[in-house]
Design an enzyme around this catalytic site. Structure first.
Site, PDB file in Angstrom:
ATOM      1  N   GLY A   2      22.442  17.879  31.389  1.00 52.18           N
ATOM      2  CA  GLY A   2      22.069  17.307  32.688  1.00 52.18           C
ATOM      3  C   GLY A   2      20.599  17.487  32.998  1.00 52.18           C
ATOM      4  CB  CYS A   3      18.402  20.441  32.923  1.00 48.75           C
ATOM      5  SG  CYS A   3      19.321  21.364  34.171  1.00 48.75           S
TER       6      CYS A   3
END
Length: 152
Positions: free
Chosen positions: A45-46
């Site tokens: 996600g990051c």
């Protein structure tokens, strides 16, 4: 403390992936800032979020803004992450989570650091806050929409 829209963004100084000290106050009067807090370098996600900011970085610059990412990862982790994904913006190490706490960025399930983006105008006023753990691209989209509505 929880920072809200209309508040003056609290100043802080942290170390970047290049080892230099960066203060939010350095940008005041010069450029808007898109300050985004994220959980951890090199996680799916990051990485998606960072790459979305990277892919729109020139659009942010053209809109008169600088992008700054903040997580508790080490300076070395930030350096590797930035190099691996060719991130053109500053990543700051908040290893003690003091800045995260200063801004009131919530934790998810009380353990996972939250994902929150603050759009701060040239005068240092918070103009928009977007909080979403899963909608990574929306952090970029929301920030750009806000910047377009801020008078130069």
């Amino acid at each position: 403390m929880t920072v809200k829209v209309g508040d003056t963004a609290p100043n802080f100084t942290l170390t970047s992936q290049t080892g230099e000290s960066v203060s939010l106050g350095d940008f005041r009067g010069k450029t808007a800032v898109v300050l985004y807090f994220y959980p951890k370098d090199d996680t799916p996600g990051c990485t998606a979020e960072a790459c979305a900011f990277r892919d729109s970085y020139q659009v942010f610059k053209d809109a008169g803004a600088e992008v700054i990412g903040v997580s508790s990862d080490s300076i070395n982790d930030h350096k590797q992450f930035a190099n691996k994904y060719n991130l053109p913006f500053v990543l700051l190490s908040d290893s003690s989570n003091k800045v995260r706490q200063l801004y009131g960025v919530p934790a998810t399930l009380w353990i996972l650091p939250g994902r929150v983006t603050y759009v701060i105008d040239k005068q240092g006023v918070v103009r928009h806050i977007f909080d979403s753990m899963l909608d990574f691209k929306a952090h970029v989209d929301q920030a750009l929409l806000t910047l377009k509505g801020i008078p130069a």
